[in-house]
Design a protein around this motif. Structure first.
Motif, PDB file in Angstrom:
ATOM      1  N   LYS A   5      36.263 -47.402 -15.002  1.00 32.28           N
ATOM      2  CA  LYS A   5      36.762 -47.339 -13.625  1.00 32.28           C
ATOM      3  C   LYS A   5      38.002 -46.441 -13.510  1.00 32.28           C
ATOM      4  O   LYS A   5      39.058 -46.843 -13.002  1.00 32.28           O
ATOM      5  N   TYR A  22      39.181 -48.237  -8.473  1.00 35.22           N
ATOM      6  CA  TYR A  22      39.348 -47.392  -9.656  1.00 35.22           C
ATOM      7  C   TYR A  22      40.823 -47.011  -9.804  1.00 35.22           C
ATOM      8  O   TYR A  22      41.587 -47.014  -8.842  1.00 35.22           O
ATOM      9  N   PHE A  53      34.261 -39.075 -12.566  1.00 37.29           N
ATOM     10  CA  PHE A  53      34.340 -40.521 -12.730  1.00 37.29           C
ATOM     11  C   PHE A  53      34.039 -40.949 -14.162  1.00 37.29           C
ATOM     12  O   PHE A  53      33.082 -40.474 -14.773  1.00 37.29           O
ATOM     13  N   HIS A  99      32.851 -44.234 -14.994  1.00 35.24           N
ATOM     14  CA  HIS A  99      32.430 -45.475 -14.351  1.00 35.24           C
ATOM     15  C   HIS A  99      32.574 -46.670 -15.273  1.00 35.24           C
ATOM     16  O   HIS A  99      32.809 -47.793 -14.812  1.00 35.24           O
ATOM     17  N   CYS A 114      40.238 -44.329  -4.470  1.00 37.75           N
ATOM     18  CA  CYS A 114      40.412 -45.285  -5.557  1.00 37.75           C
ATOM     19  C   CYS A 114      40.716 -46.691  -5.039  1.00 37.75           C
ATOM     20  O   CYS A 114      40.255 -47.684  -5.605  1.00 37.75           O
TER      21      CYS A 114
END
Length: 306
Positions: free
Chosen positions: A144, A168, A139, A141, A163
């Motif tokens: 995203k 994401y 990931f 983060h 996702c």
């Protein structure tokens, strides 16, 4: 912006640890183990936990009591804990690994951290489709993005499901070693806050390779491009974390740091302190390294009432 680095980790002691015959065919990093491998792995694990705690990194240590779970030391493959309190439970390929999922371990985290809801993806196992946690998914983060190298343990449609629920975007590629798909993405690459590690030479498709390079540049990550030989020493299997004071550390094995070149170390060391750990038994018999031993906890901390 969402933080990339957790300051709390879930780790599971490797009781009943051994080389898992169910996973060897898809994990070329895994080797046969010595008779006393469990004792060696427990000593290595406890040393890692002690050093992390001395650096001010919060560790929840769980005990594994199921003798049919030789890979329980790698909890990141079955669970991940997210910033909004959501907990994701993942589908895994080996039946023995599915037995690692335990409510009592989740309860240890819920005692200290807020849990909003659980996203259970294990129904995909009925279709022989898998996505093994943050082994399969790396990931980013902050931006995203969910990176995934497809393999027998990492399927595109399960990634789509994940996702869609997280909001994401996916970035999919194919990484191989000796003509075979590499079993987990987190062996191939690592995303830190300011830098990224990736083994571009293992991505045969030049378009995919260049797209990955461009994406990492677009997200502002300085690239440490490791070789396949370095990757074989788990140089891609790192994790950046921070302690209670906000200091950042990059965790990796002694095997991995010995394979790095000085320019690699300098890039990582510009924004983090490198901490290496000697875990030869876990790496050899388990076929995973330091990052695999840790499930980050991003969930908000519970606050006392009254």
């Amino acid at each position: 912006m969402t933080t990339q680095c957790a300051s709390a980790l879930l780790m599971v002691r490797p009781r009943f640890f051994r080389s898992n015959e169910e996973t060897q065919s898809s994990n070329s990093f895994q080797q046969s183990a010595d008779a006393n491998i469990e004792e060696q792995a427990l000593a290595e694990f406890d040393h890692v936990v002690n050093r992390l705690q001395k650096q001010g990194i919060y560790i929840i240590t769980a005990e594994n009591d199921n003798p049919e779970t030789p890979d329980a030391v790698f909890p990141n493959n079955w669970v991940s804990f997210h910033h909004d309190g959501r907990v994701i439970i993942y589908p895994m390929m080996a039946p023995s690994r599915r037995k690692e999922r335990a409510n009592k371990i989740l309860d240890l985290v819920k005692d200290k951290f807020q849990s909003a809801s659980i996203i259970d993806l294990t129904h995909w196992e009925e279709k022989n489709k898998f996505l093994e946690g943050t082994g399969s998914v790396v990931f980013d983060h902050q931006h995203k993005i969910a990176y995934a190298s497809l393999s027998s343990r990492t399927h595109d449609d399960v990634l789509d499901d994940l996702c869609n629920q997280l909001g994401y975007k996916k970035f999919v590629f194919h990484a191989e070693l000796n003509g075979q798909p590499i079993y987990h993405t987190n062996v191939v690459m690592h995303i830190g806050e300011k830098y990224a590690v990736a083994c571009l030479e293992c991505i045969a498709d030049s378009k995919e390779r260049n797209e990955l390079r461009r994406m990492l540049a677009f997200t502002g990550h300085e690239l440490v491009n490791i070789t396949a030989a370095q990757m074989r020493h788990f140089a891609g299997n790192m994790l950046e974390v921070c302690n209670e004071a906000g200091k950042h550390y990059t965790l990796l094995s002694s095997n991995a740091i010995r394979s790095l070149h000085l320019p690699d170390i300098n890039i990582i060391g510009e924004s983090t302190e490198l901490l290496s750990f000697d875990i030869p038994s876990i790496e050899k018999a388990g076929g995973g390294s330091i990052r695999c031993m840790m499930a980050e906890i991003f969930c908000p901390v519970k606050t006392s009432v009254g």
